[in-house]
Design a protein around this motif. Structure first.
Motif, PDB file in Angstrom:
ATOM      1  N   LEU A 183      24.907  43.597 -15.168  1.00 40.81           N
ATOM      2  CA  LEU A 183      24.969  44.113 -13.699  1.00 40.81           C
ATOM      3  C   LEU A 183      24.566  45.365 -13.598  1.00 40.81           C
ATOM      4  O   LEU A 183      23.939  45.488 -12.583  1.00 40.81           O
ATOM      5  CB  LEU A 183      26.463  44.139 -13.558  1.00 40.81           C
ATOM      6  N   ASP A 184      24.248  46.257 -14.465  1.00 41.57           N
ATOM      7  CA  ASP A 184      23.842  47.593 -14.332  1.00 41.57           C
ATOM      8  C   ASP A 184      22.227  47.276 -14.153  1.00 41.57           C
ATOM      9  O   ASP A 184      21.669  48.177 -13.456  1.00 41.57           O
ATOM     10  CB  ASP A 184      24.129  48.414 -15.721  1.00 41.57           C
ATOM     11  N   ALA A 185      21.729  46.327 -14.699  1.00 43.80           N
ATOM     12  CA  ALA A 185      20.230  45.882 -14.338  1.00 43.80           C
ATOM     13  C   ALA A 185      19.515  45.491 -13.312  1.00 43.80           C
ATOM     14  O   ALA A 185      18.413  45.140 -13.020  1.00 43.80           O
ATOM     15  CB  ALA A 185      19.663  45.175 -15.865  1.00 43.80           C
ATOM     16  N   LEU A 186      20.698  44.830 -12.282  1.00 42.17           N
ATOM     17  CA  LEU A 186      20.320  44.224 -11.196  1.00 42.17           C
ATOM     18  C   LEU A 186      19.635  45.120 -10.087  1.00 42.17           C
ATOM     19  O   LEU A 186      20.223  46.096  -9.831  1.00 42.17           O
ATOM     20  CB  LEU A 186      21.490  43.609 -10.574  1.00 42.17           C
ATOM     21  N   ASP A 187      19.002  44.251  -9.276  1.00 40.81           N
ATOM     22  CA  ASP A 187      18.298  45.104  -7.974  1.00 40.81           C
ATOM     23  C   ASP A 187      19.466  44.978  -6.812  1.00 40.81           C
ATOM     24  O   ASP A 187      20.129  43.914  -6.875  1.00 40.81           O
ATOM     25  CB  ASP A 187      17.107  44.359  -7.824  1.00 40.81           C
ATOM     26  N   GLU A 188      19.123  45.953  -6.075  1.00 44.09           N
ATOM     27  CA  GLU A 188      19.966  45.721  -4.667  1.00 44.09           C
ATOM     28  C   GLU A 188      19.829  44.339  -4.093  1.00 44.09           C
ATOM     29  O   GLU A 188      18.700  43.884  -3.979  1.00 44.09           O
ATOM     30  CB  GLU A 188      19.534  46.810  -3.791  1.00 44.09           C
ATOM     31  N   GLY A 189      20.936  43.824  -3.560  1.00 50.46           N
ATOM     32  CA  GLY A 189      20.930  42.642  -2.849  1.00 50.46           C
ATOM     33  C   GLY A 189      20.858  41.248  -4.054  1.00 50.46           C
ATOM     34  O   GLY A 189      20.661  40.212  -3.392  1.00 50.46           O
ATOM     35  N   THR A 190      21.188  41.461  -5.172  1.00 45.26           N
ATOM     36  CA  THR A 190      21.158  40.296  -5.973  1.00 45.26           C
ATOM     37  C   THR A 190      22.633  39.460  -5.768  1.00 45.26           C
ATOM     38  O   THR A 190      23.535  40.039  -5.633  1.00 45.26           O
ATOM     39  CB  THR A 190      21.199  40.812  -7.534  1.00 45.26           C
ATOM     40  N   GLY A 191      22.451  38.283  -5.644  1.00 44.17           N
ATOM     41  CA  GLY A 191      23.534  37.273  -5.681  1.00 44.17           C
ATOM     42  C   GLY A 191      23.858  36.938  -7.330  1.00 44.17           C
ATOM     43  O   GLY A 191      23.085  36.667  -8.040  1.00 44.17           O
ATOM     44  N   ASN A 206      36.168  41.806 -12.244  1.00 44.53           N
ATOM     45  CA  ASN A 206      36.628  43.061 -12.693  1.00 44.53           C
ATOM     46  C   ASN A 206      35.375  44.074 -12.870  1.00 44.53           C
ATOM     47  O   ASN A 206      35.247  45.510 -12.005  1.00 44.53           O
ATOM     48  CB  ASN A 206      37.504  43.412 -14.048  1.00 44.53           C
ATOM     49  N   GLU A 207      34.349  43.724 -13.293  1.00 43.36           N
ATOM     50  CA  GLU A 207      33.268  44.522 -13.366  1.00 43.36           C
ATOM     51  C   GLU A 207      32.417  44.634 -12.012  1.00 43.36           C
ATOM     52  O   GLU A 207      31.733  45.535 -11.745  1.00 43.36           O
ATOM     53  CB  GLU A 207      31.948  43.689 -14.393  1.00 43.36           C
ATOM     54  N   CYS A 208      32.588  43.627 -11.200  1.00 48.46           N
ATOM     55  CA  CYS A 208      32.011  43.761 -10.004  1.00 48.46           C
ATOM     56  C   CYS A 208      32.633  44.317  -8.843  1.00 48.46           C
ATOM     57  O   CYS A 208      32.020  44.814  -7.775  1.00 48.46           O
ATOM     58  CB  CYS A 208      31.573  42.172  -9.335  1.00 48.46           C
ATOM     59  N   ARG A 209      33.820  44.710  -9.076  1.00 47.08           N
ATOM     60  CA  ARG A 209      34.851  45.344  -8.018  1.00 47.08           C
ATOM     61  C   ARG A 209      34.280  46.749  -7.981  1.00 47.08           C
ATOM     62  O   ARG A 209      34.231  47.509  -8.978  1.00 47.08           O
ATOM     63  CB  ARG A 209      36.263  45.348  -8.599  1.00 47.08           C
ATOM     64  N   GLY A 210      33.735  47.283  -6.773  1.00 45.40           N
ATOM     65  CA  GLY A 210      33.558  48.446  -6.789  1.00 45.40           C
ATOM     66  C   GLY A 210      31.987  48.726  -6.826  1.00 45.40           C
ATOM     67  O   GLY A 210      31.422  49.921  -6.556  1.00 45.40           O
ATOM     68  N   ARG A 211      31.311  47.710  -7.229  1.00 45.53           N
ATOM     69  CA  ARG A 211      29.688  47.798  -7.178  1.00 45.53           C
ATOM     70  C   ARG A 211      29.120  47.419  -5.940  1.00 45.53           C
ATOM     71  O   ARG A 211      29.501  46.437  -5.325  1.00 45.53           O
ATOM     72  CB  ARG A 211      29.409  46.739  -8.346  1.00 45.53           C
ATOM     73  N   GLY A 213      25.629  46.480  -3.743  1.00 51.23           N
ATOM     74  CA  GLY A 213      24.535  45.770  -3.971  1.00 51.23           C
ATOM     75  C   GLY A 213      24.365  44.585  -4.408  1.00 51.23           C
ATOM     76  O   GLY A 213      23.434  43.941  -4.670  1.00 51.23           O
ATOM     77  N   VAL A 214      25.603  43.996  -5.059  1.00 51.71           N
ATOM     78  CA  VAL A 214      25.572  42.547  -5.582  1.00 51.71           C
ATOM     79  C   VAL A 214      26.872  41.878  -5.153  1.00 51.71           C
ATOM     80  O   VAL A 214      27.704  42.654  -4.616  1.00 51.71           O
ATOM     81  CB  VAL A 214      25.877  42.707  -6.916  1.00 51.71           C
ATOM     82  N   THR A 215      26.764  40.598  -4.904  1.00 50.57           N
ATOM     83  CA  THR A 215      27.461  39.696  -4.267  1.00 50.57           C
ATOM     84  C   THR A 215      27.926  38.827  -5.198  1.00 50.57           C
ATOM     85  O   THR A 215      27.223  38.166  -5.689  1.00 50.57           O
ATOM     86  CB  THR A 215      26.993  38.967  -2.806  1.00 50.57           C
ATOM     87  N   LEU A 216      29.180  38.601  -5.506  1.00 49.52           N
ATOM     88  CA  LEU A 216      29.767  37.937  -6.759  1.00 49.52           C
ATOM     89  C   LEU A 216      30.320  36.438  -6.040  1.00 49.52           C
ATOM     90  O   LEU A 216      31.031  36.546  -4.886  1.00 49.52           O
ATOM     91  CB  LEU A 216      30.767  38.397  -7.405  1.00 49.52           C
ATOM     92  N   HIS A 217      29.869  35.374  -6.569  1.00 50.15           N
ATOM     93  CA  HIS A 217      30.465  34.031  -6.239  1.00 50.15           C
ATOM     94  C   HIS A 217      30.869  33.494  -7.486  1.00 50.15           C
ATOM     95  O   HIS A 217      30.195  33.488  -8.543  1.00 50.15           O
ATOM     96  CB  HIS A 217      29.308  33.228  -5.882  1.00 50.15           C
ATOM     97  N   VAL A 218      32.126  32.889  -7.660  1.00 46.08           N
ATOM     98  CA  VAL A 218      32.661  32.241  -8.606  1.00 46.08           C
ATOM     99  C   VAL A 218      33.125  30.900  -8.446  1.00 46.08           C
ATOM    100  O   VAL A 218      33.402  30.680  -7.333  1.00 46.08           O
ATOM    101  CB  VAL A 218      33.567  32.976  -9.368  1.00 46.08           C
ATOM    102  N   GLU A 219      33.093  29.908  -9.349  1.00 47.65           N
ATOM    103  CA  GLU A 219      33.793  28.624  -9.494  1.00 47.65           C
ATOM    104  C   GLU A 219      34.826  28.571 -10.448  1.00 47.65           C
ATOM    105  O   GLU A 219      34.213  28.842 -11.735  1.00 47.65           O
ATOM    106  CB  GLU A 219      32.827  27.671  -9.264  1.00 47.65           C
TER     107      GLU A 219
END
Length: 320
Positions: A183-191, A206-211, A213-219
């Motif tokens: 996640l640290d290596a991602l560019d702004e706007g990454t899905g 948990n890792e995406c919470r508070g980050r 520039g990234v939008t998380l989708h889970v199934e």
């Protein structure tokens, strides 16, 4: 009680059954009369109706442009409820099976770049997604973990096809996936799209919470763990279209109360994972317990999964 779905059930014939990896088989379904299979998009799943009380959801992993068959990959789970054992042990080429769908709760949204994270059999919905991302010209990479290399379906083919984009991380060789580094290596706007076992989904949430520039989708394959402080109080539900008000007892689900009132509504998994029973909320505040809606969608409180969710208010009004 017979499970119902939001789309008509269709008889399909098993035309292929192949071992993909340790404990994983791919099953291909086709129209027995030679017609086209239902159209679908990356992220879609189908309901496989095993019997009148047993329905299982499996992600489609084939090519959406191929209208001759539908393909799913199924992990054998000996400690599960029996659906995967039936697929592995009983389902044979030539069998006729009822399916419903396809239905999509895991839509691939447009983005300049993507990170796909798969754990084990969670690779199945990722396959058409990453191919769609590749066709669109978007930058993407896949982080794929599993117990062992031998248990990771499609792994060799993916590395051969996309050697610079696919990162295989078998747990017995690398340990747990390094989600923070990815996640640290991602560019702004990454899905970010993730599918796999519940510990992986909780970890990436948990890792995406508070980050930013990234939008998380889970199934999810299985229902979220019930909150320790969840209370099942009695409440009322007004069914606006039918003009009926029903009391929902503390020991019954909202879905069962609606069915008890004589209202015929679609449902399938009864675990809040498939999205079949999604119902519009007109008044009141739902107690969301599903695994389909995102946190933002739940906060809107304009729909709910009535198979598992309840009410935070003394009364709910539904568009039924």
């Amino acid at each position: 009680m017979v499970a119902k779905t939001d789309s008509e059930q269709t008889k399909m014939q098993v035309i292929g059954k192949d071992v993909l990896a340790e404990g994983v088989v791919m099953v291909r379904f086709a129209d027995p009369d030679g017609g086209c299979v239902p159209a679908w998009e990356p992220g879609s799943h189908i309901d496989v109706i095993i019997d009148e009380s047993t329905v299982r959801q499996y992600s489609l992993c084939g090519d959406p442009a191929d209208d001759t068959c539908l393909a799913v990959a199924v992990l054998r789970e000996d400690s599960g409820r029996g659906g995967s054992r039936w697929v592995h042990d009983s389902l044979q080429i030539g069998d006729l099976v009822s399916i419903a769908g396809p239905r999509n709760n895991f839509t691939l949204e447009s983005a300049p770049s993507y990170l796909f994270v798969a754990g084990g059999i969670g690779i199945t919905p990722m396959l058409p997604m990453l191919r769609a991302a590749d066709a669109s010209g978007a930058d993407w990479r896949l982080l794929y973990g599993g117990r062992t290399r031998a248990s990771m379906a499609f792994a060799e083919d993916l590395v051969a096809e996309y050697p610079d984009r696919v990162e295989l991380r078998p747990q017995d060789e690398y340990g747990h996936l390094d989600l923070a580094a990815a996640l640290d290596a991602l560019d702004e706007g990454t899905g970010v799209y993730c599918c796999g076992p519940e510990p992986l989904l909780q970890a990436i949430e948990n890792e995406c919470r508070g980050r930013s520039g990234v939008t998380l989708h889970v199934e999810r394959f299985a229902a979220k763990e019930r909150p320790a402080d969840a209370l099942d109080d009695t409440f009322e539900v007004e069914l606006r279209q039918s003009g009926t008000t029903v009391a929902v007892d503390a020991n019954e689900t909202l879905l069962d109360a609606v069915l008890r009132s004589g209202i015929d509504v679609p449902f399938s998994c009864r675990e809040g994972t498939c999205g079949t029973c999604e119902t519009a909320v007109l008044e009141g505040i739902p107690d969301h317990r599903d695994s389909v809606l995102t946190e933002d969608e739940q906060a809107e409180n304009n729909c709910m999964m009535i198979c598992v969710s309840r009410s935070c208010t003394a009364k709910l009004t539904l568009d039924l």
